[in-house]
Design an enzyme around this catalytic site. Structure first.
Site, PDB file in Angstrom:
ATOM      1  N   LEU A  13     -27.315 -80.017   3.319  1.00 39.77           N
ATOM      2  CA  LEU A  13     -27.907 -80.772   4.417  1.00 39.77           C
ATOM      3  C   LEU A  13     -28.708 -79.873   5.349  1.00 39.77           C
ATOM      4  O   LEU A  13     -29.767 -80.258   5.848  1.00 39.77           O
ATOM      5  CB  LEU A  13     -26.804 -81.492   5.195  1.00 39.77           C
ATOM      6  CG  LEU A  13     -27.244 -82.375   6.354  1.00 39.77           C
ATOM      7  CD1 LEU A  13     -28.141 -83.502   5.867  1.00 39.77           C
ATOM      8  CD2 LEU A  13     -26.024 -82.939   7.078  1.00 39.77           C
ATOM      9  N   LEU A  86     -26.622 -85.032  -0.972  1.00 43.60           N
ATOM     10  CA  LEU A  86     -26.470 -84.085   0.131  1.00 43.60           C
ATOM     11  C   LEU A  86     -25.022 -83.965   0.582  1.00 43.60           C
ATOM     12  O   LEU A  86     -24.283 -84.953   0.608  1.00 43.60           O
ATOM     13  CB  LEU A  86     -27.304 -84.533   1.339  1.00 43.60           C
ATOM     14  CG  LEU A  86     -28.824 -84.543   1.215  1.00 43.60           C
ATOM     15  CD1 LEU A  86     -29.431 -85.312   2.381  1.00 43.60           C
ATOM     16  CD2 LEU A  86     -29.357 -83.126   1.190  1.00 43.60           C
ATOM     17  N   CYS A  87     -24.610 -82.747   0.927  1.00 47.43           N
ATOM     18  CA  CYS A  87     -23.405 -82.499   1.709  1.00 47.43           C
ATOM     19  C   CYS A  87     -23.692 -81.250   2.536  1.00 47.43           C
ATOM     20  O   CYS A  87     -24.805 -80.718   2.491  1.00 47.43           O
ATOM     21  CB  CYS A  87     -22.160 -82.352   0.835  1.00 47.43           C
ATOM     22  SG  CYS A  87     -22.157 -80.924  -0.272  1.00 47.43           S
ATOM     23  N   HIS A  88     -22.735 -80.769   3.295  1.00 47.52           N
ATOM     24  CA  HIS A  88     -23.020 -79.667   4.213  1.00 47.52           C
ATOM     25  C   HIS A  88     -23.563 -78.432   3.497  1.00 47.52           C
ATOM     26  O   HIS A  88     -24.540 -77.826   3.932  1.00 47.52           O
ATOM     27  CB  HIS A  88     -21.767 -79.300   5.011  1.00 47.52           C
ATOM     28  CG  HIS A  88     -21.532 -80.200   6.187  1.00 47.52           C
ATOM     29  ND1 HIS A  88     -22.449 -80.364   7.200  1.00 47.52           N
ATOM     30  CD2 HIS A  88     -20.483 -80.995   6.502  1.00 47.52           C
ATOM     31  CE1 HIS A  88     -21.991 -81.221   8.090  1.00 47.52           C
ATOM     32  NE2 HIS A  88     -20.798 -81.625   7.692  1.00 47.52           N
ATOM     33  N   SER A  94     -21.351 -83.111  -2.839  1.00 46.58           N
ATOM     34  CA  SER A  94     -22.550 -83.558  -3.555  1.00 46.58           C
ATOM     35  C   SER A  94     -22.474 -83.178  -5.027  1.00 46.58           C
ATOM     36  O   SER A  94     -22.927 -83.924  -5.903  1.00 46.58           O
ATOM     37  CB  SER A  94     -23.805 -82.970  -2.916  1.00 46.58           C
ATOM     38  OG  SER A  94     -23.743 -81.554  -2.886  1.00 46.58           O
TER      39      SER A  94
END
EC number: 3.1.3.48
Length: 300
Positions: A13, A86-88, A94
């Site tokens: 992200l 998306l993820c961090h 993700s």
């Protein structure tokens, strides 16, 4: 931003937030699955977003979200719309969604799908809890259905964690025991058929059918799922089970959501919902079949 498959991309992200959002439009990104806990971050206004509000930890349930998420991704593919996962960090959550997508699309094992994801994104690494759920997803035929005993077993364990974590015990109690439970077929000294059922010895009322039996070992109790007649909705961590026949009410078993150590297996069974063999009995035994529960060892 790494391309995982046709129209499927993955990215942390932070990289998207720091970049000019026009880059997303230039890349043709029209849809995004955002797997983070908390508020949904702002993306470009033209992007249709599916938010998975999940943590990246050992207690999160992502299995239940997979069918809806994968169907949503397929809708984008069918409309020729690129989708960004998306993820961090673009490492675990993700990557789990990307792996599940490849597993279902190409009928792949967890291991083979993860190899393909890592070819495109080497740092992809779903946490052990997510890998365990992906293994269930694979063995359940790339679906999440109540008709599958592996899925029901997983949900039963999730319920046990919820009850034990509600002031009665600790999640770590269950997590430690879970890794000790081996549901291998060779552990079962006697196989059972699909015509097998368990009944009360006193009044002979049926208590559980084949699909309700988690594990059957002649020298141990019948380990079964949580059934409606047991009325295990009060949140008590342990207790007794009585025959549902109002004219009988014989004590037929006990339950403990945090598990018990089975003396025959020398291992913990979690949760332990037991019909005791001195109070109940098997009937209608037919030809032996393989129990699909034997394919999975919790903790894989």
């Amino acid at each position: 931003m790494d391309k995982i498959d046709h129209l499927i991309f993955i990215s942390p992200l932070s990289a998207i937030q720091e970049a000019d959002k026009k880059l997303l439009e230039d890349a043709g990104i029209r849809r995004a699955v955002v797997a983070i806990n908390g508020p949904l971050p702002e993306l470009a206004p033209h992007i249709d977003t599916l938010h998975l509000d999940i943590h990246d930890d050992e207690n999160e349930d992502i299995l239940e979200l997979l069918p809806r998420t994968l169907d949503w991704i397929d809708q984008g593919i069918n409309s020729n719309s690129p989708t960004l996962l998306l993820c961090h960090a673009g490492v675990s959550r993700s990557a789990t969604v990307a792996t599940a997508h490849l597993m279902r699309k190409y009928s792949l094992s967890l291991e083979d799908a993860l190899v393909r994801v890592r070819r495109c994104r080497p740092i992809a690494d779903p946490n052990p809890n997510f890998k365990h759920q992906l293994k269930i997803f694979q063995l359940a035929g790339w679906s999440v259905s109540d008709s599958n005993p592996l899925v029901r077993r997983y949900r039963l364990l999730q319920k046990a964690k919820s009850i034990a974590g509600d002031g009665h015990g600790t999640r770590s109690d269950i997590d430690n025991k879970e890794g000790l439970l081996h549901l291998y077929q060779q552990k079962q000294q006697k196989k059972i058929s699909r015509t097998t059922a368990v009944r009360c010895k006193q009044c002979r009322m049926k208590l559980a059918g084949y699909d309700d039996i988690v594990m059957y070992i002649p020298s141990s109790p019948f380990y079964v799922e949580s059934l409606e007649w047991m009325n295990l909705v009060g949140g008590e961590v342990s207790g007794k089970l009585y025959c549902p026949n109002d004219k009988c009410k014989n004590k037929v078993g006990t339950y403990d959501w945090t598990g018990v150590k089975d003396s025959s297996l020398n291992e913990y069974v979690v949760p332990a919902i037991m019909l005791h063999q001195n109070k109940s009995e098997v009937y209608q035994i037919g030809a032996a079949v393989n129990n699909p529960l034997s394919l999975l060892r919790p903790g894989v």
